[in-house]
Design a protein around this motif. Structure first.
Motif, PDB file in Angstrom:
ATOM      1  N   LYS A  28       0.836  -1.208   0.000  1.00 15.67           N
ATOM      2  CA  LYS A  28       0.000   0.000   0.000  1.00 15.67           C
ATOM      3  C   LYS A  28       0.866   1.252   0.000  1.00 15.67           C
ATOM      4  O   LYS A  28       0.568   2.222  -0.686  1.00 15.67           O
ATOM      5  CB  LYS A  28      -0.925  -0.006   1.217  1.00 15.67           C
ATOM      6  CG  LYS A  28      -1.982  -1.065   1.161  1.00 15.67           C
ATOM      7  CD  LYS A  28      -2.830  -1.045   2.421  1.00 15.67           C
ATOM      8  CE  LYS A  28      -3.838  -2.182   2.390  1.00 15.67           C
ATOM      9  NZ  LYS A  28      -4.664  -2.197   3.605  1.00 15.67           N
ATOM     10  N   GLY A  29       1.930   1.228   0.781  1.00 11.15           N
ATOM     11  CA  GLY A  29       2.825   2.382   0.856  1.00 11.15           C
ATOM     12  C   GLY A  29       3.504   2.691  -0.466  1.00 11.15           C
ATOM     13  O   GLY A  29       3.645   3.852  -0.854  1.00 11.15           O
ATOM     14  N   GLU A  30       3.945   1.648  -1.165  1.00  8.10           N
ATOM     15  CA  GLU A  30       4.582   1.853  -2.471  1.00  8.10           C
ATOM     16  C   GLU A  30       3.599   2.463  -3.462  1.00  8.10           C
ATOM     17  O   GLU A  30       3.955   3.381  -4.214  1.00  8.10           O
ATOM     18  CB  GLU A  30       5.110   0.533  -3.010  1.00  8.10           C
ATOM     19  CG  GLU A  30       6.321   0.009  -2.273  1.00  8.10           C
ATOM     20  CD  GLU A  30       6.741  -1.367  -2.742  1.00  8.10           C
ATOM     21  OE1 GLU A  30       7.943  -1.535  -3.036  1.00  8.10           O
ATOM     22  OE2 GLU A  30       5.884  -2.273  -2.817  1.00  8.10           O
ATOM     23  N   VAL A  31       2.373   1.980  -3.456  1.00  7.75           N
ATOM     24  CA  VAL A  31       1.353   2.516  -4.360  1.00  7.75           C
ATOM     25  C   VAL A  31       1.009   3.955  -3.978  1.00  7.75           C
ATOM     26  O   VAL A  31       0.853   4.812  -4.840  1.00  7.75           O
ATOM     27  CB  VAL A  31       0.087   1.618  -4.375  1.00  7.75           C
ATOM     28  CG1 VAL A  31      -1.037   2.252  -5.167  1.00  7.75           C
ATOM     29  CG2 VAL A  31       0.438   0.245  -4.957  1.00  7.75           C
ATOM     30  N   ASP A  32       0.933   4.244  -2.671  1.00  8.38           N
ATOM     31  CA  ASP A  32       0.673   5.619  -2.217  1.00  8.38           C
ATOM     32  C   ASP A  32       1.715   6.580  -2.760  1.00  8.38           C
ATOM     33  O   ASP A  32       1.369   7.633  -3.303  1.00  8.38           O
ATOM     34  CB  ASP A  32       0.688   5.699  -0.684  1.00  8.38           C
ATOM     35  CG  ASP A  32      -0.536   5.087  -0.040  1.00  8.38           C
ATOM     36  OD1 ASP A  32      -1.551   4.905  -0.733  1.00  8.38           O
ATOM     37  OD2 ASP A  32      -0.471   4.792   1.172  1.00  8.38           O
ATOM     38  N   TRP A  33       3.005   6.230  -2.600  1.00 12.51           N
ATOM     39  CA  TRP A  33       4.072   7.103  -3.070  1.00 12.51           C
ATOM     40  C   TRP A  33       4.023   7.279  -4.587  1.00 12.51           C
ATOM     41  O   TRP A  33       4.229   8.384  -5.103  1.00 12.51           O
ATOM     42  CB  TRP A  33       5.436   6.561  -2.649  1.00 12.51           C
ATOM     43  CG  TRP A  33       5.768   6.913  -1.230  1.00 12.51           C
ATOM     44  CD1 TRP A  33       5.772   6.066  -0.160  1.00 12.51           C
ATOM     45  CD2 TRP A  33       6.101   8.194  -0.728  1.00 12.51           C
ATOM     46  NE1 TRP A  33       6.093   6.762   0.973  1.00 12.51           N
ATOM     47  CE2 TRP A  33       6.315   8.070   0.664  1.00 12.51           C
ATOM     48  CE3 TRP A  33       6.255   9.453  -1.306  1.00 12.51           C
ATOM     49  CZ2 TRP A  33       6.668   9.148   1.476  1.00 12.51           C
ATOM     50  CZ3 TRP A  33       6.604  10.525  -0.494  1.00 12.51           C
ATOM     51  CH2 TRP A  33       6.806  10.356   0.870  1.00 12.51           C
TER      52      TRP A  33
END
Length: 52
Positions: A17-22
């Motif tokens: 989720k964090g990678e997609v957020d960034w």
């Protein structure tokens, strides 16, 4: 053009989720993605993303 929910992108890309957020923050700032807030019945508003 088709738009995607955050969770759809996470599943399709196989990233956290964090990678997609960034990635979405970067793409929005670069004006390569359009983000639209959508109200779903019985849920809080969510974002849908579409390539430009």
């Amino acid at each position: 053009m088709r738009s995607y929910y955050h969770s759809e992108l996470v599943l399709a890309l196989g990233r956290s989720k964090g990678e997609v957020d960034w990635a979405l923050v970067y793409l929005k700032e670069s004006q390569l993605v359009k983000a639209v807030t959508v109200e779903l019945p019985g849920r809080k508003p969510v974002m849908r993303y579409e390539l430009l």
